[in-house]
Design a protein around this motif. Structure first.
Motif, PDB file in Angstrom:
ATOM      1  N   VAL A 263     100.487  42.414 -39.128  1.00 11.50           N
ATOM      2  CA  VAL A 263     100.229  40.986 -38.981  1.00 11.50           C
ATOM      3  C   VAL A 263     101.205  40.379 -37.970  1.00 11.50           C
ATOM      4  CG1 VAL A 263     100.148  38.751 -40.150  1.00 11.50           C
ATOM      5  CG2 VAL A 263      99.357  40.805 -41.335  1.00 11.50           C
ATOM      6  N   SER A 264     100.672  39.772 -36.928  1.00 11.60           N
ATOM      7  CA  SER A 264     101.393  39.031 -35.909  1.00 11.60           C
ATOM      8  C   SER A 264     102.301  39.951 -35.084  1.00 11.60           C
ATOM      9  CB  SER A 264     102.200  37.867 -36.516  1.00 11.60           C
ATOM     10  OG  SER A 264     102.595  36.956 -35.517  1.00 11.60           O
ATOM     11  N   TYR A 265     102.994  39.347 -34.121  1.00  4.44           N
ATOM     12  CA  TYR A 265     103.782  40.117 -33.167  1.00  4.44           C
ATOM     13  C   TYR A 265     104.804  41.026 -33.844  1.00  4.44           C
ATOM     14  CZ  TYR A 265     101.995  36.968 -29.548  1.00  4.44           C
ATOM     15  OH  TYR A 265     101.196  36.260 -28.690  1.00  4.44           O
ATOM     16  N   GLY A 266     104.882  42.245 -33.363  1.00  3.25           N
ATOM     17  CA  GLY A 266     105.880  43.180 -33.848  1.00  3.25           C
ATOM     18  C   GLY A 266     105.557  43.833 -35.169  1.00  3.25           C
ATOM     19  N   HIS A 267     104.480  43.402 -35.809  1.00  4.17           N
ATOM     20  CA  HIS A 267     104.087  43.951 -37.113  1.00  4.17           C
ATOM     21  C   HIS A 267     105.258  43.954 -38.102  1.00  4.17           C
ATOM     22  CE1 HIS A 267     100.211  46.249 -35.733  1.00  4.17           C
ATOM     23  NE2 HIS A 267     100.128  44.926 -35.570  1.00  4.17           N
ATOM     24  N   HIS A 268     105.972  42.825 -38.159  1.00  2.00           N
ATOM     25  CA  HIS A 268     107.075  42.711 -39.115  1.00  2.00           C
ATOM     26  C   HIS A 268     106.570  42.442 -40.530  1.00  2.00           C
ATOM     27  CE1 HIS A 268     110.403  42.917 -36.227  1.00  2.00           C
ATOM     28  NE2 HIS A 268     109.556  42.342 -35.393  1.00  2.00           N
ATOM     29  N   THR A 275      93.509  42.527 -48.652  1.00  2.00           N
ATOM     30  CA  THR A 275      93.835  41.130 -48.924  1.00  2.00           C
ATOM     31  C   THR A 275      93.044  40.203 -48.015  1.00  2.00           C
ATOM     32  OG1 THR A 275      95.694  39.600 -49.229  1.00  2.00           O
ATOM     33  CG2 THR A 275      95.767  41.032 -47.283  1.00  2.00           C
ATOM     34  N   THR A 276      93.311  38.923 -48.159  1.00  4.24           N
ATOM     35  CA  THR A 276      92.785  37.911 -47.240  1.00  4.24           C
ATOM     36  C   THR A 276      93.948  37.278 -46.504  1.00  4.24           C
ATOM     37  OG1 THR A 276      92.798  36.362 -49.109  1.00  4.24           O
ATOM     38  CG2 THR A 276      90.678  37.338 -48.499  1.00  4.24           C
ATOM     39  N   LEU A 277      93.733  36.989 -45.244  1.00  4.71           N
ATOM     40  CA  LEU A 277      94.735  36.321 -44.427  1.00  4.71           C
ATOM     41  C   LEU A 277      94.215  34.955 -44.009  1.00  4.71           C
ATOM     42  CD1 LEU A 277      95.838  39.216 -42.013  1.00  4.71           C
ATOM     43  CD2 LEU A 277      96.931  38.501 -44.168  1.00  4.71           C
ATOM     44  N   GLY A 278      95.111  33.979 -44.000  1.00  5.52           N
ATOM     45  CA  GLY A 278      94.771  32.638 -43.536  1.00  5.52           C
ATOM     46  C   GLY A 278      95.567  32.308 -42.292  1.00  5.52           C
ATOM     47  N   LEU A 279      94.901  31.741 -41.289  1.00  2.00           N
ATOM     48  CA  LEU A 279      95.550  31.380 -40.035  1.00  2.00           C
ATOM     49  C   LEU A 279      95.876  29.891 -40.039  1.00  2.00           C
ATOM     50  CD1 LEU A 279      96.309  32.467 -37.175  1.00  2.00           C
ATOM     51  CD2 LEU A 279      94.133  31.513 -36.405  1.00  2.00           C
ATOM     52  N   VAL A 280      97.166  29.569 -39.920  1.00  2.00           N
ATOM     53  CA  VAL A 280      97.630  28.179 -39.871  1.00  2.00           C
ATOM     54  C   VAL A 280      97.890  27.821 -38.410  1.00  2.00           C
ATOM     55  CG1 VAL A 280      99.379  26.540 -40.643  1.00  2.00           C
ATOM     56  CG2 VAL A 280      98.666  28.400 -42.162  1.00  2.00           C
ATOM     57  N   PRO A 281      97.203  26.838 -37.849  1.00  2.00           N
ATOM     58  CA  PRO A 281      97.316  26.543 -36.421  1.00  2.00           C
ATOM     59  C   PRO A 281      98.510  25.667 -36.059  1.00  2.00           C
ATOM     60  CG  PRO A 281      95.665  25.130 -37.387  1.00  2.00           C
ATOM     61  CD  PRO A 281      96.140  26.036 -38.491  1.00  2.00           C
ATOM     62  N   LEU A 282      99.679  26.114 -36.446  1.00  2.00           N
ATOM     63  CA  LEU A 282     100.944  25.488 -36.084  1.00  2.00           C
ATOM     64  C   LEU A 282     101.916  26.595 -35.694  1.00  2.00           C
ATOM     65  CD1 LEU A 282     101.507  22.813 -38.888  1.00  2.00           C
ATOM     66  CD2 LEU A 282     101.337  22.335 -36.443  1.00  2.00           C
ATOM     67  N   GLY A 302      96.643  25.330 -53.854  1.00  2.00           N
ATOM     68  CA  GLY A 302      97.366  25.101 -55.094  1.00  2.00           C
ATOM     69  C   GLY A 302      98.433  26.132 -55.410  1.00  2.00           C
ATOM     70  N   ARG A 303      98.672  27.074 -54.485  1.00  2.00           N
ATOM     71  CA  ARG A 303      99.693  28.106 -54.708  1.00  2.00           C
ATOM     72  C   ARG A 303     100.715  28.095 -53.585  1.00  2.00           C
ATOM     73  NH1 ARG A 303      97.102  33.845 -55.615  1.00  2.00           N
ATOM     74  NH2 ARG A 303      99.347  34.314 -55.682  1.00  2.00           N
ATOM     75  N   LEU A 304     101.961  28.352 -53.940  1.00  2.00           N
ATOM     76  CA  LEU A 304     103.022  28.436 -52.955  1.00  2.00           C
ATOM     77  C   LEU A 304     103.023  29.833 -52.346  1.00  2.00           C
ATOM     78  CD1 LEU A 304     105.266  26.598 -51.843  1.00  2.00           C
ATOM     79  CD2 LEU A 304     106.834  27.691 -53.463  1.00  2.00           C
ATOM     80  N   ARG A 305     102.941  29.896 -51.025  1.00  3.24           N
ATOM     81  CA  ARG A 305     102.863  31.175 -50.324  1.00  3.24           C
ATOM     82  C   ARG A 305     103.933  31.216 -49.248  1.00  3.24           C
ATOM     83  NH1 ARG A 305      97.398  32.457 -51.987  1.00  3.24           N
ATOM     84  NH2 ARG A 305      96.377  30.544 -52.675  1.00  3.24           N
ATOM     85  N   ARG A 306     104.049  32.368 -48.578  1.00  9.58           N
ATOM     86  CA  ARG A 306     105.060  32.543 -47.528  1.00  9.58           C
ATOM     87  C   ARG A 306     104.394  32.955 -46.227  1.00  9.58           C
ATOM     88  NH1 ARG A 306     110.035  30.497 -49.228  1.00  9.58           N
ATOM     89  NH2 ARG A 306     109.915  30.567 -51.500  1.00  9.58           N
ATOM     90  N   VAL A 307     105.041  32.566 -45.127  1.00  9.05           N
ATOM     91  CA  VAL A 307     104.598  33.034 -43.820  1.00  9.05           C
ATOM     92  C   VAL A 307     104.605  34.555 -43.823  1.00  9.05           C
ATOM     93  CG1 VAL A 307     105.168  33.123 -41.366  1.00  9.05           C
ATOM     94  CG2 VAL A 307     105.466  30.980 -42.641  1.00  9.05           C
ATOM     95  N   ALA A 308     103.551  35.162 -43.300  1.00  8.42           N
ATOM     96  CA  ALA A 308     103.454  36.624 -43.195  1.00  8.42           C
ATOM     97  C   ALA A 308     103.630  37.003 -41.724  1.00  8.42           C
ATOM     98  CB  ALA A 308     102.108  37.117 -43.707  1.00  8.42           C
ATOM     99  N   MET A 313     103.817  30.950 -31.019  1.00 14.45           N
ATOM    100  CA  MET A 313     103.935  29.653 -30.361  1.00 14.45           C
ATOM    101  C   MET A 313     103.004  28.603 -30.954  1.00 14.45           C
ATOM    102  SD  MET A 313     103.521  28.672 -26.317  1.00 14.45           S
ATOM    103  CE  MET A 313     105.006  29.579 -25.846  1.00 14.45           C
ATOM    104  N   ASP A 314     101.779  29.018 -31.293  1.00 11.85           N
ATOM    105  CA  ASP A 314     100.768  28.059 -31.714  1.00 11.85           C
ATOM    106  C   ASP A 314     100.242  28.275 -33.122  1.00 11.85           C
ATOM    107  OD1 ASP A 314     100.589  27.074 -28.918  1.00 11.85           O
ATOM    108  OD2 ASP A 314      99.706  29.053 -28.581  1.00 11.85           O
ATOM    109  N   GLN A 315     100.659  29.330 -33.797  1.00 16.78           N
ATOM    110  CA  GLN A 315     100.028  29.679 -35.064  1.00 16.78           C
ATOM    111  C   GLN A 315     100.889  30.650 -35.859  1.00 16.78           C
ATOM    112  OE1 GLN A 315      96.464  32.259 -33.899  1.00 16.78           O
ATOM    113  NE2 GLN A 315      97.225  31.508 -31.936  1.00 16.78           N
ATOM    114  N   PHE A 316     100.604  30.706 -37.138  1.00 15.26           N
ATOM    115  CA  PHE A 316     101.200  31.747 -37.974  1.00 15.26           C
ATOM    116  C   PHE A 316     100.195  32.115 -39.053  1.00 15.26           C
ATOM    117  CE2 PHE A 316     102.818  27.794 -39.951  1.00 15.26           C
ATOM    118  CZ  PHE A 316     102.497  27.981 -41.280  1.00 15.26           C
ATOM    119  N   VAL A 317     100.482  33.197 -39.756  1.00 16.23           N
ATOM    120  CA  VAL A 317      99.554  33.760 -40.736  1.00 16.23           C
ATOM    121  C   VAL A 317     100.191  33.718 -42.117  1.00 16.23           C
ATOM    122  CG1 VAL A 317      98.264  35.839 -41.400  1.00 16.23           C
ATOM    123  CG2 VAL A 317      98.522  35.230 -38.973  1.00 16.23           C
ATOM    124  N   VAL A 318      99.364  33.515 -43.116  1.00 17.77           N
ATOM    125  CA  VAL A 318      99.798  33.553 -44.512  1.00 17.77           C
ATOM    126  C   VAL A 318      98.924  34.566 -45.248  1.00 17.77           C
ATOM    127  CG1 VAL A 318      99.944  32.244 -46.663  1.00 17.77           C
ATOM    128  CG2 VAL A 318     100.612  31.173 -44.504  1.00 17.77           C
TER     129      VAL A 318
END
Length: 405
Positions: A263-268, A275-282, A302-308, A313-318
């Protein structure tokens, strides 16, 4: 909207009143520098004045002149000057200007002569912060020159002020030392013949923790916006304050991925299971700190999640952990915490910074939406460029009105 920063001006007004109550015998300067800590300078300035602020404070002269251009006539102090600054424009706009050295006094007096008007100046003493202000060894020269300028009718010394280095660390030995130096600077200036209107040193943490440092005026900044400047001592709510900004976005994509998917740059981040991934456009271009990658908290569904993975620059994944949400679902990065959403302080911890930076860095691509704008009514205001103090807070009557709360 792709994303929005909702600014609750009702909360800001309540914060002003709460801070005034802590210093009933002092005037209050609402600090609206840096586009009101990212909240929008003009709407926040007006709300603070509605709630009883006596002064406004800005860093740059451009900020101060923008307030005047918008028709705000209240007392206004501007302190971050460099050689060649717009001294004459400030004098003619009735802005109080800070002077922390002889070069600044020389320039402001030249501008006073050119304008034919008396400059309102406030002498800043460096009592130990080691940043702006006049060192104790140079204080007699600066005071003497200011006294002479008053006698010549070129200047009116309206204030003497300073700034704490460690007010957010109650008990730090520098606090008492700075107060002693400040008292000495005031005593010297008054003995030399100056009679300042206001003496002030109390920033947000000092307002909340050092009642003995209130003098004639207090200068809350981040506390106005409902952020605790001393989170180790208490939350905003503990101090009777309410966060003003809520940052949210709408999911741009929800998709299924298998276990072991990078998931995302560098696969960290690699998905531990299907699973399911959600894209947050920030992203970090919007002010979301990249240092909070793999850690930043977000409330979604309704659930607290963490950036994955890494924040881009423009987005992140949860990682939605299999939850079946639809594109357009709300993702709340931070707010007051009423709905279980994170706060700006939570993001500060995730990024190893302070909450001041979290709100201030939210960029101009994020629309500011103002609610509780009027006393007794609610209107929706959106800034076309919230980083520009002259444009912030323009009415958008074509936008849907927010629901009353």
């Amino acid at each position: 909207m792709r994303a929005r920063a909702e600014i609750d001006l009702g909360a800001l007004r309540a914060n002003v009143r709460a801070l005034r109550a802590r210093a009933p015998r002092a005037q209050l300067m609402a600090v609206v520098k840096a586009d009101a800590y990212g909240h929008g300078m003009l709407p926040c300035a007006r709300a603070a004045l509605e709630a009883g602020a006596d002064w406004l404070g800005t860093a740059t002269p451009q900020e101060a002149l923008a307030l005047r251009a918008a028709g705000i006539r209240t007392r206004l102090l501007c302190w971050l000057w460099t050689p060649g600054g717009p001294w004459r424009e400030a004098i003619e706009a009735d802005i109080d200007v800070s002077v922390g050295g002889m070069w600044a006094l020389d320039e402001v007096l030249d501008a006073a002569r050119a304008s034919g008007r008396t400059a309102r100046i406030q002498l800043k003493a460096d009592t130990g912060l080691g940043r702006g202000g006049c060192q104790p060894a140079d204080w007699p020269e600066l005071v003497g020159a200011a006294v002479a300028a008053e006698a010549e009718g070129l200047a009116d010394v309206t204030g003497i002020w300073s700034h704490f280095a460690c007010a957010d660390e109650p008990g730090h030995p520098s606090i008492a030392a700075q107060r002693d130096r400040f008292d000495e600077a005031i005593a010297y200036a008054e003995k030399a013949g100056l009679s300042p209107e206001v003496r002030h040193i109390a920033n947000s943490p000092a307002v909340l923790t050092l009642p003995e440092a209130q003098y004639d005026l207090i200068r809350p900044g981040v506390a106005l916006y409902g952020i605790s400047p001393v989170p180790q001592l208490g939350t905003a709510a503990d101090f009777g304050l309410r966060p003003v900004m809520t940052l949210s976005a709408r999911l741009g994509l929800v998709k299924h991925v298998p276990a072991g998917h990078g998931v995302s740059y560098g696969h960290h981040y690699v998905t531990p299971a299907e699973t399911t991934l959600g894209l947050v456009p920030l992203g970090y271009a919007d002010g979301v700190p990249r240092h909070a990658s793999n850690k930043g908290p977000v409330l979604i569904g309704g659930r607290l999640r963490r950036v994955a993975g890494r924040i881009a620059m423009d987005q992140f994944v949860v990682d939605l952990e299999g939850d079946e949400l639809l594109p357009g679902a709300e993702a709340v990065l931070f707010g007051p915490g009423d709905r279980g959403e994170p706060t700006a302080e939570d993001w500060a911890r995730a990024a190893d910074t302070i909450a001041y930076e979290i709100v201030t860095r939210i960029g101009s691509r994020v629309d500011r939406v103002y609610v509780n704008e009027g006393l007794g009514e609610m209107r929706d205001w959106v800034s076309s460029n919230p980083s520009d103090g002259q444009q912030s807070g323009r009415s958008r009557p074509d936008r849907q009105q927010p629901n009353r709360r």
